[in-house]
Design a protein around this motif. Structure first.
Motif, PDB file in Angstrom:
ATOM      1  N   ARG A   1       0.829  -1.215   0.000  1.00 22.22           N
ATOM      2  CA  ARG A   1       0.000   0.000   0.000  1.00 22.22           C
ATOM      3  C   ARG A   1       0.859   1.258   0.000  1.00 22.22           C
ATOM      4  N   MET A   2       2.017   1.190   0.640  1.00 25.96           N
ATOM      5  CA  MET A   2       2.907   2.338   0.665  1.00 25.96           C
ATOM      6  C   MET A   2       3.365   2.678  -0.758  1.00 25.96           C
ATOM      7  N   VAL A   3       3.695   1.641  -1.536  1.00 25.12           N
ATOM      8  CA  VAL A   3       4.140   1.867  -2.912  1.00 25.12           C
ATOM      9  C   VAL A   3       2.984   2.324  -3.779  1.00 25.12           C
ATOM     10  N   GLU A   4       1.851   1.631  -3.662  1.00 21.93           N
ATOM     11  CA  GLU A   4       0.693   1.966  -4.508  1.00 21.93           C
ATOM     12  C   GLU A   4       0.176   3.377  -4.250  1.00 21.93           C
ATOM     13  N   ASN A   5       0.185   3.794  -2.989  1.00 22.52           N
ATOM     14  CA  ASN A   5      -0.340   5.122  -2.633  1.00 22.52           C
ATOM     15  C   ASN A   5       0.741   6.198  -2.581  1.00 22.52           C
ATOM     16  N   LYS A   6       1.943   5.826  -3.029  1.00 17.27           N
ATOM     17  CA  LYS A   6       3.059   6.768  -3.059  1.00 17.27           C
ATOM     18  C   LYS A   6       3.283   7.423  -1.686  1.00 17.27           C
ATOM     19  N   GLU A   7       3.180   6.576  -0.654  1.00 15.97           N
ATOM     20  CA  GLU A   7       3.436   6.957   0.736  1.00 15.97           C
ATOM     21  C   GLU A   7       2.446   7.992   1.268  1.00 15.97           C
ATOM     22  N   GLU A   8       1.286   8.079   0.657  1.00 15.16           N
ATOM     23  CA  GLU A   8       0.257   9.002   1.113  1.00 15.16           C
ATOM     24  C   GLU A   8      -1.009   8.232   1.484  1.00 15.16           C
ATOM     25  N   MET A   9      -1.788   8.781   2.385  1.00 18.55           N
ATOM     26  CA  MET A   9      -3.092   8.216   2.772  1.00 18.55           C
ATOM     27  C   MET A   9      -2.975   6.763   3.233  1.00 18.55           C
ATOM     28  N   LEU A  10      -2.000   6.504   4.079  1.00 13.28           N
ATOM     29  CA  LEU A  10      -1.791   5.145   4.573  1.00 13.28           C
ATOM     30  C   LEU A  10      -2.558   4.928   5.876  1.00 13.28           C
ATOM     31  N   THR A  11      -3.288   3.826   5.957  1.00 12.02           N
ATOM     32  CA  THR A  11      -3.953   3.471   7.214  1.00 12.02           C
ATOM     33  C   THR A  11      -2.948   2.786   8.129  1.00 12.02           C
ATOM     34  N   PRO A  12      -3.004   3.047   9.413  1.00 10.59           N
ATOM     35  CA  PRO A  12      -1.997   2.490  10.325  1.00 10.59           C
ATOM     36  C   PRO A  12      -2.234   1.032  10.712  1.00 10.59           C
ATOM     37  N   THR A  13      -3.421   0.484  10.374  1.00 10.52           N
ATOM     38  CA  THR A  13      -3.777  -0.851  10.870  1.00 10.52           C
ATOM     39  C   THR A  13      -2.769  -1.908  10.453  1.00 10.52           C
ATOM     40  N   ALA A  14      -2.433  -1.955   9.163  1.00  8.85           N
ATOM     41  CA  ALA A  14      -1.507  -2.979   8.677  1.00  8.85           C
ATOM     42  C   ALA A  14      -0.135  -2.841   9.334  1.00  8.85           C
ATOM     43  N   PHE A  15       0.306  -1.591   9.564  1.00 12.15           N
ATOM     44  CA  PHE A  15       1.600  -1.400  10.221  1.00 12.15           C
ATOM     45  C   PHE A  15       1.556  -1.882  11.667  1.00 12.15           C
ATOM     46  N   ILE A  16       0.481  -1.540  12.374  1.00 13.37           N
ATOM     47  CA  ILE A  16       0.349  -1.955  13.776  1.00 13.37           C
ATOM     48  C   ILE A  16       0.364  -3.475  13.894  1.00 13.37           C
ATOM     49  N   GLN A  17      -0.315  -4.145  12.956  1.00 12.10           N
ATOM     50  CA  GLN A  17      -0.402  -5.606  13.014  1.00 12.10           C
ATOM     51  C   GLN A  17       0.825  -6.296  12.436  1.00 12.10           C
ATOM     52  N   SER A  18       1.746  -5.537  11.859  1.00 11.90           N
ATOM     53  CA  SER A  18       2.924  -6.149  11.251  1.00 11.90           C
ATOM     54  C   SER A  18       4.076  -6.313  12.232  1.00 11.90           C
ATOM     55  N   THR A  19       3.979  -5.746  13.416  1.00 17.22           N
ATOM     56  CA  THR A  19       5.094  -5.796  14.363  1.00 17.22           C
ATOM     57  C   THR A  19       5.275  -7.203  14.922  1.00 17.22           C
ATOM     58  N   HIS A  20       6.479  -7.499  15.371  1.00 20.99           N
ATOM     59  CA  HIS A  20       6.809  -8.859  15.797  1.00 20.99           C
ATOM     60  C   HIS A  20       6.051  -9.298  17.048  1.00 20.99           C
ATOM     61  N   ASN A  21       5.651  -8.346  17.891  1.00 23.76           N
ATOM     62  CA  ASN A  21       5.005  -8.728  19.151  1.00 23.76           C
ATOM     63  C   ASN A  21       3.487  -8.820  19.035  1.00 23.76           C
ATOM     64  N   THR A  22       2.956  -8.805  17.803  1.00 28.81           N
ATOM     65  CA  THR A  22       1.500  -8.810  17.623  1.00 28.81           C
ATOM     66  C   THR A  22       0.876 -10.099  18.136  1.00 28.81           C
ATOM     67  N   VAL A  23       1.524 -11.239  17.913  1.00 29.78           N
ATOM     68  CA  VAL A  23       0.952 -12.521  18.353  1.00 29.78           C
ATOM     69  C   VAL A  23       0.805 -12.547  19.872  1.00 29.78           C
ATOM     70  N   GLY A  24       1.882 -12.228  20.586  1.00 29.78           N
ATOM     71  CA  GLY A  24       1.815 -12.211  22.044  1.00 29.78           C
ATOM     72  C   GLY A  24       0.828 -11.184  22.565  1.00 29.78           C
ATOM     73  N   ALA A  25       0.759 -10.029  21.903  1.00 30.93           N
ATOM     74  CA  ALA A  25      -0.168  -8.983  22.334  1.00 30.93           C
ATOM     75  C   ALA A  25      -1.617  -9.411  22.124  1.00 30.93           C
TER      76      ALA A  25
END
Length: 330
Positions: A95-119
Motif C-alpha cells: 500500500r505504501m508503494v501503490e499510494n506513493k506513501e500518502e493516505m496510509l492506514t496504520p492498521t496494517a503497520f500496527i499488526q505487522s510488528t513482531h510482538n503482535t501474536v503475544g499482544a
C-alpha cells in the motif's frame, strides 16, 4: 522447567491430535503450508476475520495449550519469532508503494510488528502480566525458553505460556528462494505453544537444559552436547531419541554427524524438518514432537515410543546459530 501442555499447528495434521499422528503426504513441493484447523471453536468469528494467518495460528495453539493445562490467566506470555507478521508487513509495504506513501492506514503497520501474536493473546485473555517477544533469528524460540526458565526460577508458582510462530508468504518465499535458502530443503511454517511451570505436578515433559552456540567449530558442538548431558548426570547411552534439524543441504552435515556420533547408535534419529519444513523457529515443532513422544504417542519414523526417556533436539542454522535441548520424560 516442566511442560504441562503442548499444542502445535504445522504442515502435518498435528493440532489437537490426541493419539500422535501419521505423516501426511506433503505435496507442496519446496513450499509447505500449515494444515489449519477450524478456528471457530477457539476464536470468535468476528475476531478471526481481523486476524492474519500467523495470528490465528499463534492464538489457537496458545488457547488450546491453556485449555489443556486448565490455566485461564498465565503468569507470563513469552513468544519467539524470527520473521514476525509477514503477511501484514507485505500488505503495508504494498500500500505504501501503490499510494506513493500518502493516505496510509496504520492498521496494517500496527499488526505487522513482531510482538503482535503475544499482544493478541494477552488481549483475548485480558492478561496484564509480563509479556515479551524475542526476535533472535534461529534462536528466537530458544531465547524465549531461556527467559521462561529464569522466570520460573525466580517465582516457582508461575505458570508461563511460551511458544513460537513464523509464517511463509508469497513475497517472503520468493525473496528467500532467491537467496538460495530453499534449493535443497522445503520451506515451512508453523506455530507451537506450551504451558510451563517449576513443579513436576501433571507434567508431560521436562526441559532439563538448553545450550546455544554461534559460529562454533565441530569440537565445540561435541563438547556442548557432552557437557549438557554430564550436567544432568547422563551419558550418551541414556538418550533414546535425537530430533535432528538435518536437511538435504549438506553444508551443515559435519555438525550433524558429530552430534549423531556423540549421542551414539542406540538413539533413534528423526529429521523433524522433513515433517514441518525449514523455518527459523522450527525447533518449537521439534519440542512438540518430543512432548507427544514422552506421552507414549507415536510419530512418523517410530513404531513404539514407550521406551523413550530422554531426547535431544539439535538444530544448526546456515547463518551460524546452533541449539541443543535436553528433554526428559516425567
Amino acid at each position: 522447567m516442566f511442560i504441562t501442555a503442548a499444542s502445535a499447528i504445522s504442515p502435518q495434521k498435528s493440532f489437537r491430535n490426541a493419539d500422535g499422528f501419521t505423516a501426511v503426504p506433503l505435496t507442496g513441493g519446496n513450499r509447505l503450508l500449515c494444515s489449519e484447523p477450524d478456528y471457530s471453536s477457539l476464536i470468535e468469528p468476528k475476531l478471526i476475520r481481523r486476524m492474519s494467518r500467523i495470528i490465528r495460528m499463534g492464538v489457537a495453539t496458545a488457547i488450546d495449550a491453556l485449555q489443556q493445562a486448565g490455566v485461564t490467566d498465565p503468569s507470563a506470555i513469552i513468544t519467539g519469532t524470527a520473521y514476525g507478521c509477514l503477511e501484514d508487513t507485505g500488505i503495508f509495504l504494498k500500500r505504501m508503494v501503490e499510494n506513493k506513501e500518502e493516505m496510509l492506514t496504520p492498521t496494517a503497520f500496527i499488526q505487522s510488528t513482531h510482538n503482535t501474536v503475544g499482544a493478541q493473546i494477552a488481549l483475548m485473555l485480558k492478561c496484564n502480566s509480563y509479556n515479551n517477544t524475542y526476535v533472535h533469528r534461529a534462536l528466537s524460540f530458544e531465547t524465549a525458553l531461556l527467559d521462561t526458565m529464569m522466570l520460573l526460577k525466580e517465582n516457582g508458582t508461575s505458570q508461563v505460556l511460551v511458544g513460537a510462530a513464523d509464517e511463509l508468504t508469497d513475497q517472503s518465499f520468493i525473496i528467500l528462494e532467491r537467496f538460495g535458502l530453499f534449493r535443497k530443503q522445503p520451506a515451512g511454517e508453523g506455530a507451537a505453544f506450551f504451558v510451563a511451570k517449576a513443579s513436576p505436578d501433571a507434567a508431560i515433559a521436562e526441559v532439563k537444559g538448553i545450550r546455544t552456540l554461534i559460529n562454533p567449530g565441530t569440537q565445540q558442538v561435541e563438547d556442548a552436547v557432552k557437557t549438557l548431558l554430564q550436567t544432568h548426570g547422563l551419558g550418551a547411552d541414556d538418550v533414546q531419541l535425537l530430533l535432528s534439524g538435518r536437511t538435504a543441504d549438506t553444508a551443515m552435515d559435519q555438525y550433524y554427524n558429530v552430534v549423531e556420533q556423540t549421542i551414539g547408535n542406540e538413539a533413534a534419529v528423526i529429521q523433524f524438518k522433513a515433517l514441518c519444513g525449514e523455518y527459523p523457529t522450527s525447533t518449537s515443532f521439534a519440542l512438540w514432537l518430543a512432548c507427544i513422544t514422552m506421552q507414549g504417542k507415536t510419530m512418523p519414523g517410530m513404531t513404539d515410543a514407550s521406551h523413550v526417556r530422554y531426547a535431544v533436539i539439535y538444530n544448526a542454522d546456515k547463518s551460524g546459530y546452533h541449539s541443543i535441548m535436553l528433554i526428559s520424560k516425567c
